[in-house]
Design an enzyme around this catalytic site. Structure first.
Site, PDB file in Angstrom:
ATOM      1  N   SER A   1       0.856  -1.188   0.000  1.00 23.94           N
ATOM      2  CA  SER A   1       0.000   0.000   0.000  1.00 23.94           C
ATOM      3  C   SER A   1       0.895   1.241   0.000  1.00 23.94           C
ATOM      4  O   SER A   1       2.057   1.193   0.401  1.00 23.94           O
ATOM      5  CB  SER A   1      -0.946  -0.005   1.203  1.00 23.94           C
TER       6      SER A   1
ATOM      7  N   VAL B   1       1.136   4.314   1.648  1.00 27.35           N
ATOM      8  CA  VAL B   1       1.742   4.884   2.849  1.00 27.35           C
ATOM      9  C   VAL B   1       2.727   3.893   3.465  1.00 27.35           C
ATOM     10  O   VAL B   1       3.842   4.264   3.851  1.00 27.35           O
ATOM     11  CB  VAL B   1       0.670   5.312   3.879  1.00 27.35           C
ATOM     12  N   CYS B   2       2.354   2.621   3.519  1.00 25.70           N
ATOM     13  CA  CYS B   2       3.240   1.608   4.109  1.00 25.70           C
ATOM     14  C   CYS B   2       4.533   1.474   3.314  1.00 25.70           C
ATOM     15  O   CYS B   2       5.622   1.383   3.892  1.00 25.70           O
ATOM     16  CB  CYS B   2       2.530   0.259   4.198  1.00 25.70           C
ATOM     17  N   THR B   3       4.428   1.468   2.006  1.00 26.64           N
ATOM     18  CA  THR B   3       5.613   1.377   1.158  1.00 26.64           C
ATOM     19  C   THR B   3       6.527   2.567   1.414  1.00 26.64           C
ATOM     20  O   THR B   3       7.747   2.408   1.559  1.00 26.64           O
ATOM     21  CB  THR B   3       5.223   1.294  -0.331  1.00 26.64           C
TER      22      THR B   3
ATOM     23  N   LEU C   1       8.195   2.195   5.036  1.00 26.88           N
ATOM     24  CA  LEU C   1       9.216   1.162   5.129  1.00 26.88           C
ATOM     25  C   LEU C   1      10.411   1.490   4.238  1.00 26.88           C
ATOM     26  O   LEU C   1      11.549   1.138   4.564  1.00 26.88           O
ATOM     27  CB  LEU C   1       8.632  -0.208   4.829  1.00 26.88           C
TER      28      LEU C   1
END
Length: 156
Positions: free
Chosen positions: A44, A46-48, A51
């Site tokens: 997703s 924001v997660c990408t 991280l």
């Protein structure tokens, strides 16, 4: 938002990483402070981004006294594809089965969405929760705050 109380003992867990290897939180006790980064979904937006920000500053997150562990409810195979696609070379842990058990223990599981909320904890070398932060689903974390909290957890 719920979560663990500061000063409480962090619930121990053993989860598999993107390579299928077991990682146990208590294995760091007495050696390293740990930043636990719960994130909703691999791949997703924001997660990408978050991280990738950890990856870019990995040398600051991974010292002799600190470690970073990212946790989601994605299966191990998805985490491997995610790590390979984005060059994520730190542990991505699968809280897939029993689904969300660790996220629930940390008070961050979103029952409606079936994923962890965007939450982080810093656990000191004694296994005590020293810092936490919780964000909305689409709200990115500040990695400077995470690094400062992690450094504070290892200071005498």
């Amino acid at each position: 938002m719920s979560g663990l109380e500061l000063g409480s003992t962090a619930p121990d867990f053993t989860l598999r990483d993107q390579f299928g290897q077991d990682v146990t939180l208590s294995g760091f006790r007495g050696r390293k402070a740990v930043c636990l980064v719960f994130y909703p979904f691999a791949f997703s937006g924001v997660c990408t981004g978050e991280l990738s920000a950890v990856r870019e500053r990995l040398d600051a997150f991974l010292t002799f006294d600190t470690e970073v562990l990212a946790l989601s409810c994605d299966p191990v195979y998805s985490l491997r594809a995610f790590a390979d696609a984005d060059g994520l070379n730190f542990p991505l842990l699968s809280d897939y089965w029993p689904h969300g058990a660790v996220s629930r223990d940390y008070g961050v599981f979103d029952e409606e969405r079936g994923c962890p909320r965007r939450s982080s904890y810093v656990v000191d070398t004694d296994g005590i929760v020293r810092w936490s932060v919780h964000h909305g689903l689409h709200e990115a974390r500040d990695m400077d705050d995470h690094l400062a909290a992690l450094r504070d957890a290892v200071r005498p």
